[in-house]
Motif scaffolding. Sequence first.
Motif, PDB file in Angstrom:
ATOM      1  N   CYS A  26       0.825  -1.212   0.000  1.00  0.00           N
ATOM      2  CA  CYS A  26       0.000   0.000   0.000  1.00  0.00           C
ATOM      3  C   CYS A  26       0.863   1.267   0.000  1.00  0.00           C
ATOM      4  N   PRO A  27       1.785   1.436   0.962  1.00  0.00           N
ATOM      5  CA  PRO A  27       2.626   2.634   0.887  1.00  0.00           C
ATOM      6  C   PRO A  27       3.604   2.586  -0.288  1.00  0.00           C
ATOM      7  N   PHE A  28       4.024   1.377  -0.679  1.00  0.00           N
ATOM      8  CA  PHE A  28       4.949   1.242  -1.809  1.00  0.00           C
ATOM      9  C   PHE A  28       4.328   1.799  -3.082  1.00  0.00           C
ATOM     10  N   LYS A  34       6.872  10.547  -6.000  1.00  0.00           N
ATOM     11  CA  LYS A  34       8.000  11.479  -6.005  1.00  0.00           C
ATOM     12  C   LYS A  34       9.089  10.927  -5.099  1.00  0.00           C
ATOM     13  N   VAL A  35      10.333  11.128  -5.514  1.00  0.00           N
ATOM     14  CA  VAL A  35      11.464  10.557  -4.798  1.00  0.00           C
ATOM     15  C   VAL A  35      11.581  11.127  -3.388  1.00  0.00           C
ATOM     16  N   ASP A  36      11.374  12.441  -3.221  1.00  0.00           N
ATOM     17  CA  ASP A  36      11.539  13.014  -1.882  1.00  0.00           C
ATOM     18  C   ASP A  36      10.480  12.503  -0.903  1.00  0.00           C
ATOM     19  N   THR A  37       9.252  12.363  -1.372  1.00  0.00           N
ATOM     20  CA  THR A  37       8.200  11.810  -0.516  1.00  0.00           C
ATOM     21  C   THR A  37       8.474  10.344  -0.204  1.00  0.00           C
ATOM     22  N   ALA A  38       8.923   9.602  -1.215  1.00  0.00           N
ATOM     23  CA  ALA A  38       9.239   8.182  -1.024  1.00  0.00           C
ATOM     24  C   ALA A  38      10.384   8.010  -0.036  1.00  0.00           C
ATOM     25  N   VAL A  45       9.521   4.555   7.850  1.00  0.00           N
ATOM     26  CA  VAL A  45       9.376   3.106   7.982  1.00  0.00           C
ATOM     27  C   VAL A  45      10.646   2.500   8.585  1.00  0.00           C
ATOM     28  N   CYS A  46      11.813   3.006   8.191  1.00  0.00           N
ATOM     29  CA  CYS A  46      13.076   2.522   8.773  1.00  0.00           C
ATOM     30  C   CYS A  46      13.071   2.717  10.282  1.00  0.00           C
ATOM     31  N   PHE A  47      12.693   3.897  10.703  1.00  0.00           N
ATOM     32  CA  PHE A  47      12.676   4.184  12.133  1.00  0.00           C
ATOM     33  C   PHE A  47      11.671   3.288  12.852  1.00  0.00           C
ATOM     34  N   ILE A 110       1.221   3.403   8.253  1.00  0.00           N
ATOM     35  CA  ILE A 110       2.347   2.600   8.730  1.00  0.00           C
ATOM     36  C   ILE A 110       1.879   1.685   9.856  1.00  0.00           C
ATOM     37  N   THR A 111       0.876   2.146  10.605  1.00  0.00           N
ATOM     38  CA  THR A 111       0.329   1.326  11.685  1.00  0.00           C
ATOM     39  C   THR A 111      -0.176  -0.005  11.143  1.00  0.00           C
TER      40      THR A 111
END
Length: 191
Positions: A26-28, A34-38, A45-47, A110-111
């Motif tokens: 879904c988020p993918f 856009k690269v900056d938003t991604a 997501v990393c955090f 993300i939840t």
Amino acid sequence: MKELLIIAIGSAMVNNVVLSQFLGLCPFIGVSKKVDTAAGMGGAVCFVITIASLCTGLIYNYILIPLGFEYLQTIVFILVIAALVQFIEMFLKKSVPSLYRALGVYLPLITTNCAVLGVALTNVQKEYNILQGVVNGLATAIGFLIAIVIMAGIREKTEHNDIPKAFEGSAIVLVTAGLMAIAFFGFSGLI
């Protein structure tokens, strides 16, 4: 050290959470315009995945197992992840409002991102210790970040190209994701 490196490479490249396990689509698909938003979404997501791996590992090993409540792992993991995402959302709203607005509805998603829960459950299933679980979580998140940024770069490049009518919109995104998955399959010989 060698084992941690194998876990990291395997989680980030060989068993990429998006392109191999098909978790977190879904988020993918939604944030990769856009690269900056991604990159911002990938960073969030990393955090979340890294901290969630640490917290869920500690809770599982030091609370659920000693009390015999292993069967509650999924519910507990979901609650921990939801709390972490709320913390991230409040932090971004105060510190980086532009990124907060750019992520929009995808930040609360993300939840429910199954990649985050999938990593926590994988850590338990593979019986990783706390350090191995955190390395697995960080590497999985880096794999997600790599995949979403590559997809965003491709989508930015194809935005102004002539695409056949039948492939416009979601169709070309899904075809691109499929081709990326095939490309990442080439990493399977690494480990």
